[in-house]
Design a protein around this motif. Structure first.
Motif, PDB file in Angstrom:
ATOM      1  N   UNK A  49       0.851  -1.184   0.000  1.00 45.02           N
ATOM      2  CA  UNK A  49       0.000   0.000   0.000  1.00 45.02           C
ATOM      3  C   UNK A  49       0.888   1.235   0.000  1.00 45.02           C
ATOM      4  N   UNK A  50       0.429   2.320  -0.623  1.00 44.08           N
ATOM      5  CA  UNK A  50       1.252   3.532  -0.659  1.00 44.08           C
ATOM      6  C   UNK A  50       1.411   4.127   0.737  1.00 44.08           C
ATOM      7  N   UNK A  51       2.554   4.743   0.953  1.00 43.82           N
ATOM      8  CA  UNK A  51       2.847   5.392   2.222  1.00 43.82           C
ATOM      9  C   UNK A  51       2.192   6.778   2.189  1.00 43.82           C
ATOM     10  N   UNK A  52       1.527   7.156   3.270  1.00 42.17           N
ATOM     11  CA  UNK A  52       0.862   8.451   3.303  1.00 42.17           C
ATOM     12  C   UNK A  52       1.890   9.587   3.318  1.00 42.17           C
ATOM     13  N   UNK A  93       3.138  10.277   6.870  1.00 44.34           N
ATOM     14  CA  UNK A  93       4.115   9.286   7.315  1.00 44.34           C
ATOM     15  C   UNK A  93       5.459   9.518   6.644  1.00 44.34           C
ATOM     16  N   UNK A  94       5.448   9.835   5.360  1.00 40.08           N
ATOM     17  CA  UNK A  94       6.712  10.122   4.673  1.00 40.08           C
ATOM     18  C   UNK A  94       7.438  11.295   5.325  1.00 40.08           C
ATOM     19  N   UNK A  95       6.688  12.326   5.697  1.00 38.78           N
ATOM     20  CA  UNK A  95       7.305  13.484   6.337  1.00 38.78           C
ATOM     21  C   UNK A  95       7.873  13.107   7.711  1.00 38.78           C
ATOM     22  N   UNK A 127       3.717  -2.010   6.685  1.00 39.68           N
ATOM     23  CA  UNK A 127       4.351  -1.580   5.438  1.00 39.68           C
ATOM     24  C   UNK A 127       5.146  -0.291   5.647  1.00 39.68           C
ATOM     25  N   UNK A 128       4.591   0.623   6.421  1.00 39.34           N
ATOM     26  CA  UNK A 128       5.266   1.902   6.661  1.00 39.34           C
ATOM     27  C   UNK A 128       6.527   1.691   7.495  1.00 39.34           C
ATOM     28  N   UNK A 129       6.460   0.793   8.449  1.00 38.13           N
ATOM     29  CA  UNK A 129       7.644   0.487   9.260  1.00 38.13           C
ATOM     30  C   UNK A 129       8.726  -0.141   8.395  1.00 38.13           C
ATOM     31  N   UNK A 130       8.325  -1.056   7.519  1.00 36.86           N
ATOM     32  CA  UNK A 130       9.286  -1.683   6.616  1.00 36.86           C
ATOM     33  C   UNK A 130       9.891  -0.661   5.662  1.00 36.86           C
ATOM     34  N   UNK A 131       9.065   0.270   5.205  1.00 38.94           N
ATOM     35  CA  UNK A 131       9.554   1.328   4.313  1.00 38.94           C
ATOM     36  C   UNK A 131      10.608   2.172   5.027  1.00 38.94           C
ATOM     37  N   UNK A 132      10.352   2.513   6.283  1.00 40.07           N
ATOM     38  CA  UNK A 132      11.322   3.299   7.052  1.00 40.07           C
ATOM     39  C   UNK A 132      12.653   2.558   7.141  1.00 40.07           C
ATOM     40  N   UNK A 133      12.592   1.282   7.471  1.00 41.84           N
ATOM     41  CA  UNK A 133      13.815   0.495   7.591  1.00 41.84           C
ATOM     42  C   UNK A 133      14.540   0.410   6.249  1.00 41.84           C
ATOM     43  N   UNK A 134      13.778   0.320   5.180  1.00 46.15           N
ATOM     44  CA  UNK A 134      14.372   0.255   3.841  1.00 46.15           C
ATOM     45  C   UNK A 134      15.120   1.546   3.502  1.00 46.15           C
ATOM     46  N   UNK A 135      14.499   2.695   3.756  1.00 42.87           N
ATOM     47  CA  UNK A 135      15.192   3.943   3.416  1.00 42.87           C
ATOM     48  C   UNK A 135      16.342   4.224   4.381  1.00 42.87           C
ATOM     49  N   UNK A 136      16.220   3.761   5.629  1.00 43.65           N
ATOM     50  CA  UNK A 136      17.339   3.884   6.562  1.00 43.65           C
ATOM     51  C   UNK A 136      18.497   3.012   6.072  1.00 43.65           C
ATOM     52  N   UNK A 137      18.164   1.828   5.560  1.00 37.65           N
ATOM     53  CA  UNK A 137      19.203   0.929   5.046  1.00 37.65           C
ATOM     54  C   UNK A 137      19.908   1.525   3.836  1.00 37.65           C
TER      55      UNK A 137
END
Length: 161
Positions: free
Chosen positions: A52-55, A58-60, A130-140
């Motif tokens: 699902x798309x990240x809001x 949440x992105x901010x 999904x948003x938590x995984x996205x955060x970890x992905x961009x941190x990685x």
């Protein structure tokens, strides 16, 4: 998502648009369409659904935490790692005890880093998986060594009660 964009590109002058130029509105709508029905590819039995798309909000929030992370000292990053580890494998890490030990009664206001960690916790708790995984992905992407250390720390908790 076919069907939406072409309705907006044809009308360049609002005065020349007639009601016939506008898309028709369905008379009966039971519920909004699901993400699967909006997908360009038809889902097959073995296909995994796209994330699902990240809001925007949440992105901010995630960008904010990443910005803070860039300015943190190695000790602050380690404290963040312990906090992240406690969120990833709750009950397997002694972060609650560590947190209680850090909550000593003080006569001073919390520092900026402590405020950032409080906001981080509030935001993280509001994010979906999904948003938590996205955060970890961009941190990685930005800090691969930090995330590799995080993953090895998570693996080190395996088998603990």
């Amino acid at each position: 998502v076919s069907g939406f964009s072409h309705h907006w590109t044809g009308a360049t002058d609002c005065r020349t648009t007639s009601p016939e130029d506008l898309p028709s509105v369905p008379q009966v709508v039971a519920s909004p369409p699901s993400l699967e029905s909006l997908s360009c590819a038809s889902p097959s039995a073995g296909q995994v659904r796209p994330p699902e798309p990240i809001s925007y909000v949440t992105l901010q929030e995630q960008r904010c935490v990443l910005s803070w992370f860039q300015g943190w000292t190695p000790a602050q990053r380690e404290r963040f790692l312990q906090d992240l580890l406690g969120k990833a494998v709750p009950g397997k890490v002694c972060t609650l005890l560590d947190s209680l030990n850090s909550l000593q009664v003080r006569d001073r206001l919390p520092n900026i880093f402590e405020c950032q960690l409080r906001l981080w916790t509030q935001w993280f708790e509001s994010w979906g998986e999904e948003e938590r995984n996205h955060f970890l992905h961009i941190l990685e992407e930005r800090e691969p060594a930090f995330v590799a250390h995080f993953y090895s720390s998570v693996a080190g908790t395996a088998g603990r009660a």
